[in-house]
Design a protein around this motif. Structure first.
Motif, short mmCIF file in Angstrom:
data_model
loop_
_atom_site.label_atom_id
_atom_site.label_comp_id
_atom_site.label_asym_id
_atom_site.label_seq_id
_atom_site.Cartn_x
_atom_site.Cartn_y
_atom_site.Cartn_z
N LEU A 43 -19.91 -1.33 -27.71
CA LEU A 43 -18.77 -1.77 -26.44
C LEU A 43 -17.85 -1.97 -27.43
O LEU A 43 -16.99 -2.03 -26.30
N PHE A 44 -17.51 -2.65 -28.57
CA PHE A 44 -16.22 -2.66 -29.14
C PHE A 44 -15.45 -1.64 -29.48
O PHE A 44 -14.06 -1.41 -29.02
N ASN A 45 -16.59 -0.75 -30.43
CA ASN A 45 -15.85 0.39 -30.45
C ASN A 45 -15.49 2.13 -29.31
O ASN A 45 -14.20 2.22 -29.39
N GLY A 46 -16.19 1.51 -28.43
CA GLY A 46 -15.84 2.06 -27.64
C GLY A 46 -14.48 1.55 -26.43
O GLY A 46 -13.97 2.77 -25.65
N SER A 47 -13.98 0.67 -26.79
CA SER A 47 -13.01 0.16 -25.89
C SER A 47 -11.73 -0.52 -27.17
O SER A 47 -10.88 -1.29 -26.70
N GLU A 67 -19.34 -0.38 -35.18
CA GLU A 67 -19.75 0.87 -35.73
C GLU A 67 -20.81 1.00 -34.09
O GLU A 67 -21.55 -0.24 -33.99
N GLY A 68 -21.00 1.62 -33.49
CA GLY A 68 -22.38 2.01 -32.23
C GLY A 68 -23.74 1.78 -33.29
O GLY A 68 -23.69 2.01 -34.43
N GLY A 69 -24.52 1.54 -32.21
CA GLY A 69 -25.79 1.43 -32.82
C GLY A 69 -26.15 0.38 -33.72
O GLY A 69 -27.35 0.23 -34.05
N THR A 70 -25.05 -0.64 -33.83
CA THR A 70 -25.56 -1.72 -34.82
C THR A 70 -26.06 -3.02 -35.15
O THR A 70 -25.92 -3.05 -33.55
N GLN A 83 -13.69 -11.08 -43.57
CA GLN A 83 -13.29 -12.33 -43.15
C GLN A 83 -12.51 -12.32 -44.49
O GLN A 83 -11.02 -13.11 -44.40
N ALA A 84 -12.63 -12.82 -45.58
CA ALA A 84 -11.88 -12.69 -47.44
C ALA A 84 -10.67 -11.43 -46.44
O ALA A 84 -10.06 -11.79 -47.86
N PHE A 85 -10.68 -10.50 -46.59
CA PHE A 85 -9.65 -9.51 -46.42
C PHE A 85 -8.42 -9.61 -45.35
O PHE A 85 -7.48 -9.80 -45.77
N GLN A 86 -9.49 -10.00 -44.21
CA GLN A 86 -8.70 -10.14 -43.39
C GLN A 86 -7.90 -11.51 -43.14
O GLN A 86 -6.56 -11.35 -42.18
N GLN A 87 -8.16 -12.34 -43.56
CA GLN A 87 -8.16 -14.39 -43.09
C GLN A 87 -7.51 -13.75 -41.36
O GLN A 87 -6.70 -14.65 -41.32
N PRO A 88 -8.69 -13.58 -40.96
CA PRO A 88 -8.34 -14.74 -39.52
C PRO A 88 -8.63 -15.62 -38.88
O PRO A 88 -8.83 -16.32 -39.82
N ASP A 89 -7.45 -16.09 -37.84
CA ASP A 89 -7.78 -17.28 -37.63
C ASP A 89 -8.94 -17.20 -36.43
O ASP A 89 -9.46 -18.48 -36.34
N ILE A 90 -9.08 -16.66 -35.36
CA ILE A 90 -10.58 -16.28 -34.60
C ILE A 90 -10.92 -15.40 -35.03
O ILE A 90 -10.60 -13.95 -35.02
N VAL A 91 -12.77 -15.40 -34.62
CA VAL A 91 -13.43 -14.20 -35.01
C VAL A 91 -13.80 -13.84 -33.81
O VAL A 91 -15.00 -14.94 -33.25
N VAL A 92 -14.64 -12.88 -33.20
CA VAL A 92 -14.70 -13.01 -32.19
C VAL A 92 -15.92 -11.58 -32.37
O VAL A 92 -16.20 -10.50 -32.88
N ILE A 93 -17.57 -12.46 -31.65
CA ILE A 93 -18.72 -11.42 -32.35
C ILE A 93 -19.12 -10.80 -31.20
O ILE A 93 -19.24 -11.14 -30.66
N GLU A 94 -19.51 -9.71 -31.69
CA GLU A 94 -19.77 -9.10 -29.64
C GLU A 94 -21.23 -8.05 -30.58
O GLU A 94 -21.01 -6.75 -31.06
N LEU A 95 -22.85 -8.52 -30.41
CA LEU A 95 -23.86 -7.91 -31.29
C LEU A 95 -24.70 -8.66 -30.56
O LEU A 95 -25.05 -9.38 -30.02
N ASP A 176 -20.61 3.15 -16.66
CA ASP A 176 -21.11 4.30 -17.19
C ASP A 176 -22.33 5.01 -16.19
O ASP A 176 -23.18 4.04 -15.87
N ALA A 177 -23.09 6.18 -16.40
CA ALA A 177 -24.65 6.51 -16.19
C ALA A 177 -25.31 6.00 -16.26
O ALA A 177 -26.62 5.10 -16.21
N GLY A 178 -25.21 5.89 -17.88
CA GLY A 178 -26.62 4.81 -18.33
C GLY A 178 -27.13 3.84 -18.01
O GLY A 178 -27.65 3.12 -18.09
N GLY A 179 -25.58 2.86 -18.31
CA GLY A 179 -25.55 1.95 -17.27
C GLY A 179 -26.08 0.67 -18.05
O GLY A 179 -25.62 -0.37 -18.05
N LEU A 180 -24.69 1.08 -19.63
CA LEU A 180 -24.72 0.16 -20.35
C LEU A 180 -24.22 -0.31 -20.67
O LEU A 180 -22.89 -1.37 -21.27
N HIS A 181 -23.22 1.38 -21.66
CA HIS A 181 -22.03 1.28 -22.07
C HIS A 181 -20.59 0.45 -20.97
O HIS A 181 -21.25 1.16 -19.50
#
Length: 204
Positions: A43-47, A67-70, A83-95, A176-181
């Protein structure tokens, strides 16, 4: 300065300090900056393009690792490196979309906790629920995944659950036609929804 004036000054300073501490304690968690790390599946990968544009236009600096399917289990020992490399201020998880088969689900609690633990407790983590209003076989065990995400919200003070599933339920025109993506319209809506939800964490 007289003794009484000194005493009054000390008392006033104490009151100011107490008020300041109380204000900090009651203030909502805010990101100290504008860097966002987004970790997810297809969902993130496709958007990617839509999300990057929407968040950048809103003043954020987004980085998408998806990554799709993960699964949650797949990312549980990987988020710490981003996290260590990017040093973000907010993390958003879509899993969570791919963690259960129609017949079984792993115990997701330790994997969710591992991801949350790898991010500083002062940084907000926004975790999106999975869509439950999807056709078979995708619909199996979705409530189990969302229950695990919401249970983690009760364990971790810096975890915030955003109900993506409820927002997209009943909107086949966004899929889409599959109803998930998501289709083209759905990806635009996904990006808009994310930008709107993240506005609550904007540093002022």
């Amino acid at each position: 300065m007289t003794e009484s004036r000194v005493a009054r000054s000390r008392a006033l300073a104490l009151v100011v300090a107490v008020v300041a501490v109380a204000t900090i304690a009651c203030a909502p968690t805010r990101a100290p900056g504008s860097k966002i790390l987004l970790v997810g599946d297809s969902l993130f990968n496709g958007s990617r393009a839509e999300i990057t544009t929407a968040l950048s236009d809103a003043g954020w600096i987004p980085t998408i690792e998806a990554e799709g399917g993960t699964t949650i289990t797949h990312w549980s020992d990987r988020v710490q490196f981003f996290q260590a490399f990017q040093q973000p201020d907010i993390v958003v998880i879509e899993l969570g979309t791919n963690d259960c088969s129609p017949v079984e689900c792993p115990n997701l609690d330790p994997y969710i906790d591992q991801i949350v633990r790898s991010i500083p407790s002062s940084h907000p983590i926004v975790w999106l629920t999975v869509q439950e209003d999807v056709p078979p076989p995708f619909a199996e065990n979705r409530d189990y995944v969302n229950n695990a995400i919401r249970a983690a919200d009760a364990r971790w003070g810096n975890l915030y659950v955003v109900d993506l599933g409820e927002h997209f339920a009943g909107h086949p025109e966004w899929h889409d036609a599959g109803g998930l993506h998501f289709n083209d319209i759905g990806r635009q809506e996904f990006a808009r929804f994310l930008a709107e939800e993240l506005d609550a964490f904007r540093h002022e």
